[in-house]
Design an enzyme around this catalytic site. Sequence first.
Site, PDB file in Angstrom:
ATOM      1  N   VAL A 268      29.832  22.938  -7.404  1.00  0.00           N
ATOM      2  CA  VAL A 268      28.874  22.151  -6.622  1.00  0.00           C
ATOM      3  C   VAL A 268      29.514  20.809  -6.271  1.00  0.00           C
ATOM      4  O   VAL A 268      29.385  20.313  -5.140  1.00  0.00           O
ATOM      5  CB  VAL A 268      27.561  21.958  -7.426  1.00  0.00           C
ATOM      6  CG1 VAL A 268      26.567  21.114  -6.647  1.00  0.00           C
ATOM      7  CG2 VAL A 268      26.955  23.306  -7.804  1.00  0.00           C
ATOM      8  N   GLN A 269      30.243  20.234  -7.249  1.00  0.00           N
ATOM      9  CA  GLN A 269      30.868  18.922  -7.020  1.00  0.00           C
ATOM     10  C   GLN A 269      31.798  18.966  -5.803  1.00  0.00           C
ATOM     11  O   GLN A 269      31.762  18.086  -4.932  1.00  0.00           O
ATOM     12  CB  GLN A 269      31.691  18.518  -8.266  1.00  0.00           C
ATOM     13  CG  GLN A 269      30.888  18.101  -9.473  1.00  0.00           C
ATOM     14  CD  GLN A 269      30.516  19.245 -10.420  1.00  0.00           C
ATOM     15  OE1 GLN A 269      30.351  20.395  -9.993  1.00  0.00           O
ATOM     16  NE2 GLN A 269      30.346  18.931 -11.691  1.00  0.00           N
TER      17      GLN A 269
ATOM     18  N   ASN B 234      21.782  22.712  -9.468  1.00  0.00           N
ATOM     19  CA  ASN B 234      22.429  24.025  -9.462  1.00  0.00           C
ATOM     20  C   ASN B 234      21.405  25.001 -10.025  1.00  0.00           C
ATOM     21  O   ASN B 234      21.220  25.097 -11.241  1.00  0.00           O
ATOM     22  CB  ASN B 234      23.706  23.968 -10.324  1.00  0.00           C
ATOM     23  CG  ASN B 234      24.553  25.217 -10.191  1.00  0.00           C
ATOM     24  OD1 ASN B 234      24.269  26.081  -9.380  1.00  0.00           O
ATOM     25  ND2 ASN B 234      25.591  25.308 -11.009  1.00  0.00           N
TER      26      ASN B 234
ATOM     27  N   HIS C 282      20.221  28.108 -11.271  1.00  0.00           N
ATOM     28  CA  HIS C 282      21.013  29.218 -11.815  1.00  0.00           C
ATOM     29  C   HIS C 282      20.341  30.576 -11.609  1.00  0.00           C
ATOM     30  O   HIS C 282      19.116  30.717 -11.748  1.00  0.00           O
ATOM     31  CB  HIS C 282      21.236  29.014 -13.317  1.00  0.00           C
ATOM     32  CG  HIS C 282      21.934  27.727 -13.646  1.00  0.00           C
ATOM     33  ND1 HIS C 282      23.161  27.391 -13.137  1.00  0.00           N
ATOM     34  CD2 HIS C 282      21.562  26.693 -14.428  1.00  0.00           C
ATOM     35  CE1 HIS C 282      23.517  26.198 -13.598  1.00  0.00           C
ATOM     36  NE2 HIS C 282      22.556  25.753 -14.387  1.00  0.00           N
TER      37      HIS C 282
ATOM     38  N   ARG D 274      29.531  34.131  -7.729  1.00  0.00           N
ATOM     39  CA  ARG D 274      28.208  33.869  -8.304  1.00  0.00           C
ATOM     40  C   ARG D 274      27.239  33.512  -7.198  1.00  0.00           C
ATOM     41  O   ARG D 274      27.639  33.261  -6.051  1.00  0.00           O
ATOM     42  CB  ARG D 274      28.279  32.729  -9.333  1.00  0.00           C
ATOM     43  CG  ARG D 274      28.662  31.395  -8.729  1.00  0.00           C
ATOM     44  CD  ARG D 274      28.603  30.242  -9.727  1.00  0.00           C
ATOM     45  NE  ARG D 274      29.012  28.981  -9.104  1.00  0.00           N
ATOM     46  CZ  ARG D 274      28.938  27.788  -9.673  1.00  0.00           C
ATOM     47  NH1 ARG D 274      28.497  27.661 -10.914  1.00  0.00           N
ATOM     48  NH2 ARG D 274      29.315  26.704  -9.026  1.00  0.00           N
TER      49      ARG D 274
ATOM     50  N   THR E  26      -3.625  -5.553   0.474  1.00  0.00           N
ATOM     51  CA  THR E  26      -2.985  -4.263   0.779  1.00  0.00           C
ATOM     52  C   THR E  26      -3.820  -3.519   1.825  1.00  0.00           C
ATOM     53  O   THR E  26      -3.289  -2.724   2.594  1.00  0.00           O
ATOM     54  CB  THR E  26      -2.804  -3.403  -0.486  1.00  0.00           C
ATOM     55  OG1 THR E  26      -4.069  -3.025  -0.999  1.00  0.00           O
ATOM     56  CG2 THR E  26      -2.009  -4.143  -1.547  1.00  0.00           C
ATOM     57  N   ASP E  27      -5.108  -3.801   1.854  1.00  0.00           N
ATOM     58  CA  ASP E  27      -5.965  -3.179   2.878  1.00  0.00           C
ATOM     59  C   ASP E  27      -5.555  -3.642   4.280  1.00  0.00           C
ATOM     60  O   ASP E  27      -5.552  -2.847   5.234  1.00  0.00           O
ATOM     61  CB  ASP E  27      -7.433  -3.533   2.598  1.00  0.00           C
ATOM     62  CG  ASP E  27      -8.374  -2.722   3.450  1.00  0.00           C
ATOM     63  OD1 ASP E  27      -8.417  -1.488   3.280  1.00  0.00           O
ATOM     64  OD2 ASP E  27      -9.028  -3.307   4.334  1.00  0.00           O
TER      65      ASP E  27
ATOM     66  N   PHE F 213      33.165  29.474 -10.365  1.00  0.00           N
ATOM     67  CA  PHE F 213      33.330  28.303 -11.244  1.00  0.00           C
ATOM     68  C   PHE F 213      34.256  28.709 -12.387  1.00  0.00           C
ATOM     69  O   PHE F 213      33.850  29.433 -13.297  1.00  0.00           O
ATOM     70  CB  PHE F 213      31.953  27.857 -11.764  1.00  0.00           C
ATOM     71  CG  PHE F 213      31.972  26.535 -12.477  1.00  0.00           C
ATOM     72  CD1 PHE F 213      32.411  25.385 -11.837  1.00  0.00           C
ATOM     73  CD2 PHE F 213      31.545  26.442 -13.798  1.00  0.00           C
ATOM     74  CE1 PHE F 213      32.424  24.163 -12.492  1.00  0.00           C
ATOM     75  CE2 PHE F 213      31.550  25.225 -14.459  1.00  0.00           C
ATOM     76  CZ  PHE F 213      31.988  24.081 -13.805  1.00  0.00           C
TER      77      PHE F 213
ATOM     78  N   LYS G 205       0.863  -1.195   0.000  1.00  0.00           N
ATOM     79  CA  LYS G 205       0.000   0.000   0.000  1.00  0.00           C
ATOM     80  C   LYS G 205       0.890   1.233   0.000  1.00  0.00           C
ATOM     81  O   LYS G 205       1.874   1.296   0.739  1.00  0.00           O
ATOM     82  CB  LYS G 205      -0.879  -0.014   1.254  1.00  0.00           C
ATOM     83  CG  LYS G 205      -2.140   0.801   1.153  1.00  0.00           C
ATOM     84  CD  LYS G 205      -3.141   0.200   0.182  1.00  0.00           C
ATOM     85  CE  LYS G 205      -4.571   0.303   0.665  1.00  0.00           C
ATOM     86  NZ  LYS G 205      -5.478  -0.446  -0.214  1.00  0.00           N
TER      87      LYS G 205
HETATM   88  O1  URC Z   1      29.466  23.976  -9.941  1.00  0.00           O
HETATM   89  C1  URC Z   1      29.234  23.765 -11.148  1.00  0.00           C
HETATM   90  N1  URC Z   1      29.428  22.535 -11.660  1.00  0.00           N
HETATM   91  C2  URC Z   1      29.203  22.241 -12.986  1.00  0.00           C
HETATM   92  O2  URC Z   1      29.375  21.078 -13.428  1.00  0.00           O
HETATM   93  C3  URC Z   1      28.735  23.293 -13.798  1.00  0.00           C
HETATM   94  N2  URC Z   1      28.396  23.361 -15.121  1.00  0.00           N
HETATM   95  C4  URC Z   1      27.978  24.639 -15.352  1.00  0.00           C
HETATM   96  O3  URC Z   1      27.569  25.056 -16.471  1.00  0.00           O
HETATM   97  N3  URC Z   1      28.068  25.403 -14.222  1.00  0.00           N
HETATM   98  C5  URC Z   1      28.536  24.569 -13.231  1.00  0.00           C
HETATM   99  N4  URC Z   1      28.781  24.789 -11.917  1.00  0.00           N
END
Ligand code: URC
Length: 293
Positions: free
Chosen positions: A226-227, A253, A255, A177, A58-59, A160, A11
Amino acid sequence: MPFVKDCAYGKTKVKFLKKVIDPKTKVHTVYEMDVQTLLKGELEESYTKADNRCVVPTDTQKNTVHVFAKKFDVSVPEVFAAHLAKHFVDRYSHIHGAVIDVSLTPWVRLQVNGTDHPHSFIRNPGECRKTHVEFSEGSGFDICSSVKDILVLKSTGSGFVDFHKCEYTTLPEVTDRIFSTSIDCTYTFAHQDTYAAVRTFDYNSTYEIVKEITLRIFALDNSDSVQATMYKMAVDVIAAVPEITEVYYALPNKHYFEIDLDPFEVANHGTDCTLYQPQAYPSGYITCTIARD
Ligand SMILES: O=c1[nH]c(=O)c2[nH]c(=O)[nH]c2[nH]1
Protein backbone atom coordinates in the site's frame (compact mmCIF):
# COMPACT_ATOMS: atom_id res chain seq x y z
CA MET A 1 -3.20 32.11 36.18
CA PRO A 2 -4.62 29.98 33.31
CA PHE A 3 -5.01 31.87 30.09
CA VAL A 4 -6.92 31.39 26.82
CA LYS A 5 -4.25 29.88 24.60
CA ASP A 6 -6.53 29.51 21.60
CA CYS A 7 -10.22 29.77 20.87
CA ALA A 8 -12.62 29.62 17.94
CA TYR A 9 -16.35 29.12 17.71
CA GLY A 10 -19.00 28.74 15.04
CA LYS A 11 -21.79 26.58 13.69
CA THR A 12 -21.45 23.00 12.54
CA LYS A 13 -23.69 20.96 10.23
CA VAL A 14 -25.23 23.99 8.48
CA LYS A 15 -26.97 22.22 5.63
CA PHE A 16 -28.66 23.31 2.44
CA LEU A 17 -29.62 22.06 -0.98
CA LYS A 18 -29.49 24.63 -3.78
CA LYS A 19 -31.28 24.11 -7.07
CA VAL A 20 -29.87 25.91 -10.13
CA ILE A 21 -31.93 26.00 -13.33
CA ASP A 22 -30.22 26.65 -16.65
CA PRO A 23 -32.25 29.50 -18.16
CA LYS A 24 -31.95 28.14 -21.72
CA THR A 25 -32.27 24.38 -21.33
CA LYS A 26 -34.29 24.37 -18.05
CA VAL A 27 -31.96 21.57 -16.89
CA HIS A 28 -31.58 21.52 -13.10
CA THR A 29 -28.37 21.03 -11.12
CA VAL A 30 -28.42 20.47 -7.34
CA TYR A 31 -25.75 21.26 -4.77
CA GLU A 32 -26.24 19.77 -1.29
CA MET A 33 -23.69 21.02 1.22
CA ASP A 34 -22.81 20.67 4.87
CA VAL A 35 -20.91 23.73 6.13
CA GLN A 36 -19.01 24.44 9.33
CA THR A 37 -17.95 27.97 10.29
CA LEU A 38 -15.33 28.88 12.91
CA LEU A 39 -14.41 32.46 13.82
CA LYS A 40 -11.20 33.60 15.53
CA GLY A 41 -10.15 36.98 16.90
CA GLU A 42 -10.57 39.16 19.99
CA LEU A 43 -12.88 36.73 21.74
CA GLU A 44 -11.07 35.92 25.00
CA GLU A 45 -13.38 37.98 27.21
CA SER A 46 -16.41 36.00 26.13
CA TYR A 47 -14.70 33.04 27.85
CA THR A 48 -12.96 34.73 30.80
CA LYS A 49 -15.44 37.49 31.69
CA ALA A 50 -18.73 36.19 30.28
CA ASP A 51 -18.76 39.31 28.09
CA ASN A 52 -20.89 38.43 25.06
CA ARG A 53 -20.52 41.77 23.27
CA CYS A 54 -17.86 40.29 20.99
CA VAL A 55 -19.86 37.16 20.23
CA VAL A 56 -21.34 37.12 16.72
CA PRO A 57 -23.94 34.43 17.49
CA THR A 58 -23.49 31.08 15.80
CA ASP A 59 -27.09 31.56 14.69
CA THR A 60 -25.99 34.68 12.76
CA GLN A 61 -23.21 32.65 11.17
CA LYS A 62 -25.74 30.00 10.09
CA ASN A 63 -28.00 32.67 8.59
CA THR A 64 -25.01 34.14 6.72
CA VAL A 65 -24.26 30.74 5.15
CA HIS A 66 -27.87 30.44 3.99
CA VAL A 67 -28.08 33.98 2.57
CA PHE A 68 -24.73 33.58 0.76
CA ALA A 69 -25.86 30.21 -0.60
CA LYS A 70 -29.01 31.81 -1.98
CA LYS A 71 -27.35 34.95 -3.40
CA PHE A 72 -24.03 33.62 -4.72
CA ASP A 73 -22.62 30.81 -6.86
CA VAL A 74 -21.94 27.61 -4.88
CA SER A 75 -20.68 25.48 -7.76
CA VAL A 76 -17.06 25.65 -6.55
CA PRO A 77 -17.01 24.77 -2.82
CA GLU A 78 -13.51 26.24 -2.32
CA VAL A 79 -14.57 29.63 -3.71
CA PHE A 80 -17.87 29.64 -1.77
CA ALA A 81 -15.97 28.84 1.47
CA ALA A 82 -13.32 31.51 0.76
CA HIS A 83 -16.05 34.10 0.12
CA LEU A 84 -17.72 33.29 3.45
CA ALA A 85 -14.41 33.37 5.34
CA LYS A 86 -13.48 36.76 3.86
CA HIS A 87 -16.94 38.13 4.66
CA PHE A 88 -16.72 37.23 8.36
CA VAL A 89 -13.31 38.89 8.69
CA ASP A 90 -14.25 42.00 6.67
CA ARG A 91 -17.63 42.47 8.35
CA TYR A 92 -16.59 42.25 12.04
CA SER A 93 -13.58 44.37 13.04
CA HIS A 94 -12.65 42.15 16.00
CA ILE A 95 -12.74 38.93 13.92
CA HIS A 96 -9.30 38.33 12.41
CA GLY A 97 -9.64 34.82 11.01
CA ALA A 98 -12.22 32.32 9.78
CA VAL A 99 -12.11 28.62 9.04
CA ILE A 100 -14.79 27.19 6.76
CA ASP A 101 -15.28 23.49 6.06
CA VAL A 102 -17.61 22.30 3.31
CA SER A 103 -18.71 18.73 2.46
CA LEU A 104 -20.49 18.20 -0.82
CA THR A 105 -23.14 15.48 -1.12
CA PRO A 106 -22.54 13.71 -4.45
CA TRP A 107 -25.82 13.84 -6.38
CA VAL A 108 -25.15 12.41 -9.86
CA ARG A 109 -27.52 13.01 -12.75
CA LEU A 110 -29.77 9.98 -13.36
CA GLN A 111 -29.66 8.30 -16.76
CA VAL A 112 -33.11 7.32 -18.08
CA ASN A 113 -33.31 5.25 -21.28
CA GLY A 114 -29.65 6.08 -21.90
CA THR A 115 -29.98 9.86 -21.61
CA ASP A 116 -29.35 12.39 -18.83
CA HIS A 117 -32.53 13.24 -16.95
CA PRO A 118 -33.01 17.02 -16.51
CA HIS A 119 -34.04 16.99 -12.85
CA SER A 120 -33.51 13.52 -11.32
CA PHE A 121 -30.38 12.51 -9.45
CA ILE A 122 -28.90 9.48 -7.74
CA ARG A 123 -26.77 9.67 -4.62
CA ASN A 124 -23.29 8.28 -5.18
CA PRO A 125 -22.57 6.93 -1.69
CA GLY A 126 -19.05 6.01 -2.70
CA GLU A 127 -17.67 9.51 -2.90
CA CYS A 128 -17.36 12.60 -0.73
CA ARG A 129 -15.70 15.88 -1.73
CA LYS A 130 -14.59 18.20 1.07
CA THR A 131 -12.73 21.45 1.40
CA HIS A 132 -11.11 23.26 4.32
CA VAL A 133 -10.45 26.99 3.89
CA GLU A 134 -8.59 29.17 6.40
CA PHE A 135 -8.50 32.93 5.97
CA SER A 136 -6.32 35.18 8.15
CA GLU A 137 -6.54 38.95 8.06
CA GLY A 138 -3.50 40.48 6.37
CA SER A 139 -2.26 37.09 5.25
CA GLY A 140 -4.66 35.35 2.88
CA PHE A 141 -6.05 31.91 2.17
CA ASP A 142 -4.82 28.41 2.95
CA ILE A 143 -6.94 25.78 1.23
CA CYS A 144 -6.86 22.01 1.25
CA SER A 145 -9.43 19.75 -0.35
CA SER A 146 -10.21 16.05 -0.18
CA VAL A 147 -11.40 13.10 -2.21
CA LYS A 148 -12.85 10.70 0.36
CA ASP A 149 -14.76 7.48 0.91
CA ILE A 150 -14.29 5.89 -2.52
CA LEU A 151 -14.25 2.14 -1.81
CA VAL A 152 -12.12 0.18 -4.30
CA LEU A 153 -10.88 -3.38 -4.68
CA LYS A 154 -8.54 -5.14 -7.09
CA SER A 155 -8.51 -8.93 -7.26
CA THR A 156 -4.92 -9.32 -8.48
CA GLY A 157 -1.91 -7.11 -9.23
CA SER A 158 -0.96 -6.80 -5.56
CA GLY A 159 1.56 -8.65 -3.39
CA PHE A 160 3.50 -8.17 -0.16
CA VAL A 161 6.88 -9.89 0.27
CA ASP A 162 10.33 -9.24 1.78
CA PHE A 163 8.87 -7.44 4.80
CA HIS A 164 10.65 -7.26 8.16
CA LYS A 165 10.43 -10.47 10.19
CA CYS A 166 10.88 -11.07 13.89
CA GLU A 167 9.70 -13.48 16.61
CA TYR A 168 6.13 -12.09 16.33
CA THR A 169 5.79 -12.46 12.58
CA THR A 170 3.18 -14.92 11.33
CA LEU A 171 2.15 -13.14 8.11
CA PRO A 172 2.96 -15.27 5.04
CA GLU A 173 4.55 -13.66 2.00
CA VAL A 174 2.10 -13.41 -0.91
CA THR A 175 2.73 -12.50 -4.52
CA ASP A 176 -0.97 -12.25 -5.33
CA ARG A 177 -3.61 -10.90 -2.96
CA ILE A 178 -6.80 -8.87 -2.82
CA PHE A 179 -6.14 -5.14 -2.34
CA SER A 180 -9.11 -3.16 -1.09
CA THR A 181 -9.16 0.29 0.43
CA SER A 182 -11.25 3.38 1.02
CA ILE A 183 -9.61 6.37 -0.64
CA ASP A 184 -8.86 9.32 1.62
CA CYS A 185 -6.74 11.89 -0.20
CA THR A 186 -6.20 15.48 0.95
CA TYR A 187 -4.29 17.88 -1.30
CA THR A 188 -2.99 21.26 -0.17
CA PHE A 189 -2.78 24.32 -2.39
CA ALA A 190 -0.09 26.98 -2.31
CA HIS A 191 -1.03 29.97 -0.15
CA GLN A 192 -3.17 32.53 -1.98
CA ASP A 193 -2.91 36.19 -0.94
CA THR A 194 -6.24 37.39 -2.30
CA TYR A 195 -9.81 36.28 -2.88
CA ALA A 196 -9.39 37.37 -6.52
CA ALA A 197 -6.61 34.77 -6.88
CA VAL A 198 -8.79 32.07 -5.26
CA ARG A 199 -11.63 32.85 -7.65
CA THR A 200 -9.55 32.36 -10.77
CA PHE A 201 -8.37 28.82 -9.95
CA ASP A 202 -10.23 25.78 -11.34
CA TYR A 203 -10.77 23.70 -8.19
CA ASN A 204 -13.43 21.52 -9.82
CA SER A 205 -11.04 20.28 -12.53
CA THR A 206 -8.37 19.68 -9.89
CA TYR A 207 -10.76 17.45 -7.95
CA GLU A 208 -11.41 15.37 -11.07
CA ILE A 209 -7.68 15.15 -11.86
CA VAL A 210 -6.78 13.97 -8.34
CA LYS A 211 -9.58 11.40 -8.38
CA GLU A 212 -8.64 10.13 -11.84
CA ILE A 213 -4.94 9.75 -10.95
CA THR A 214 -5.72 7.98 -7.68
CA LEU A 215 -8.07 5.46 -9.30
CA ARG A 216 -5.84 4.93 -12.36
CA ILE A 217 -2.72 4.21 -10.31
CA PHE A 218 -4.76 1.94 -8.02
CA ALA A 219 -5.89 -0.10 -11.02
CA LEU A 220 -2.67 -0.10 -13.06
CA ASP A 221 0.06 -0.35 -10.44
CA ASN A 222 1.49 -3.80 -9.85
CA SER A 223 1.41 -3.07 -6.14
CA ASP A 224 4.37 -4.07 -3.93
CA SER A 225 2.63 -2.58 -0.89
CA VAL A 226 0.00 0.00 0.00
CA GLN A 227 2.88 2.34 0.88
CA ALA A 228 4.55 2.05 -2.55
CA THR A 229 1.27 2.45 -4.44
CA MET A 230 0.14 5.54 -2.51
CA TYR A 231 3.55 7.16 -3.06
CA LYS A 232 3.12 6.74 -6.84
CA MET A 233 -0.35 8.32 -6.61
CA ALA A 234 0.99 11.33 -4.71
CA VAL A 235 3.96 11.84 -7.04
CA ASP A 236 1.64 11.88 -10.06
CA VAL A 237 -0.77 14.33 -8.39
CA ILE A 238 2.09 16.73 -7.59
CA ALA A 239 3.37 16.45 -11.16
CA ALA A 240 -0.08 17.06 -12.65
CA VAL A 241 -1.13 20.14 -10.66
CA PRO A 242 1.61 22.75 -10.11
CA GLU A 243 -0.52 24.65 -7.56
CA ILE A 244 -0.60 21.64 -5.19
CA THR A 245 2.21 21.76 -2.60
CA GLU A 246 1.53 18.49 -0.78
CA VAL A 247 -0.68 15.44 -0.82
CA TYR A 248 -1.81 13.35 2.16
CA TYR A 249 -3.14 9.83 1.70
CA ALA A 250 -4.69 7.61 4.36
CA LEU A 251 -5.50 4.18 2.96
CA PRO A 252 -6.86 1.39 5.15
CA ASN A 253 -5.74 -2.03 4.01
CA LYS A 254 -9.09 -3.88 4.11
CA HIS A 255 -7.95 -7.46 4.46
CA TYR A 256 -9.38 -10.46 2.60
CA PHE A 257 -7.70 -13.67 3.74
CA GLU A 258 -7.60 -17.13 2.17
CA ILE A 259 -10.29 -19.46 3.51
CA ASP A 260 -8.77 -22.76 4.61
CA LEU A 261 -10.55 -25.57 2.74
CA ASP A 262 -7.87 -28.19 3.52
CA PRO A 263 -10.24 -30.12 5.85
CA PHE A 264 -12.43 -30.76 2.79
CA GLU A 265 -9.48 -31.61 0.55
CA VAL A 266 -10.23 -28.58 -1.62
CA ALA A 267 -7.18 -26.57 -2.74
CA ASN A 268 -7.54 -22.86 -1.84
CA HIS A 269 -4.00 -21.67 -1.07
CA GLY A 270 -1.53 -19.50 -3.03
CA THR A 271 -2.18 -19.65 -6.76
CA ASP A 272 -5.25 -21.89 -6.13
CA CYS A 273 -6.94 -19.29 -3.92
CA THR A 274 -10.21 -17.93 -5.28
CA LEU A 275 -12.27 -17.86 -2.06
CA TYR A 276 -11.48 -15.20 0.54
CA GLN A 277 -12.83 -14.25 3.97
CA PRO A 278 -13.56 -10.50 4.23
CA GLN A 279 -12.14 -9.23 7.54
CA ALA A 280 -14.29 -6.68 9.37
CA TYR A 281 -11.33 -5.68 11.55
CA PRO A 282 -8.55 -4.94 12.16
CA SER A 283 -7.39 -3.16 9.01
CA GLY A 284 -3.95 -1.93 8.18
CA TYR A 285 -3.92 1.88 8.14
CA ILE A 286 -1.21 3.37 5.93
CA THR A 287 -0.65 7.13 5.68
CA CYS A 288 1.85 9.51 4.13
CA THR A 289 2.29 13.17 3.26
CA ILE A 290 4.28 13.76 0.10
CA ALA A 291 5.48 17.34 -0.47
CA ARG A 292 6.82 19.17 -3.50
CA ASP A 293 10.57 19.79 -2.95
O1 URC B 1 0.87 -3.23 1.86
C1 URC B 1 1.04 -3.58 3.05
N1 URC B 1 1.71 -2.78 3.90
C2 URC B 1 1.93 -3.12 5.21
O2 URC B 1 2.55 -2.34 5.98
C3 URC B 1 1.41 -4.35 5.65
N2 URC B 1 1.42 -4.98 6.86
C4 URC B 1 0.72 -6.14 6.71
O3 URC B 1 0.51 -6.97 7.64
N3 URC B 1 0.28 -6.29 5.42
C5 URC B 1 0.70 -5.16 4.74
N4 URC B 1 0.52 -4.77 3.46
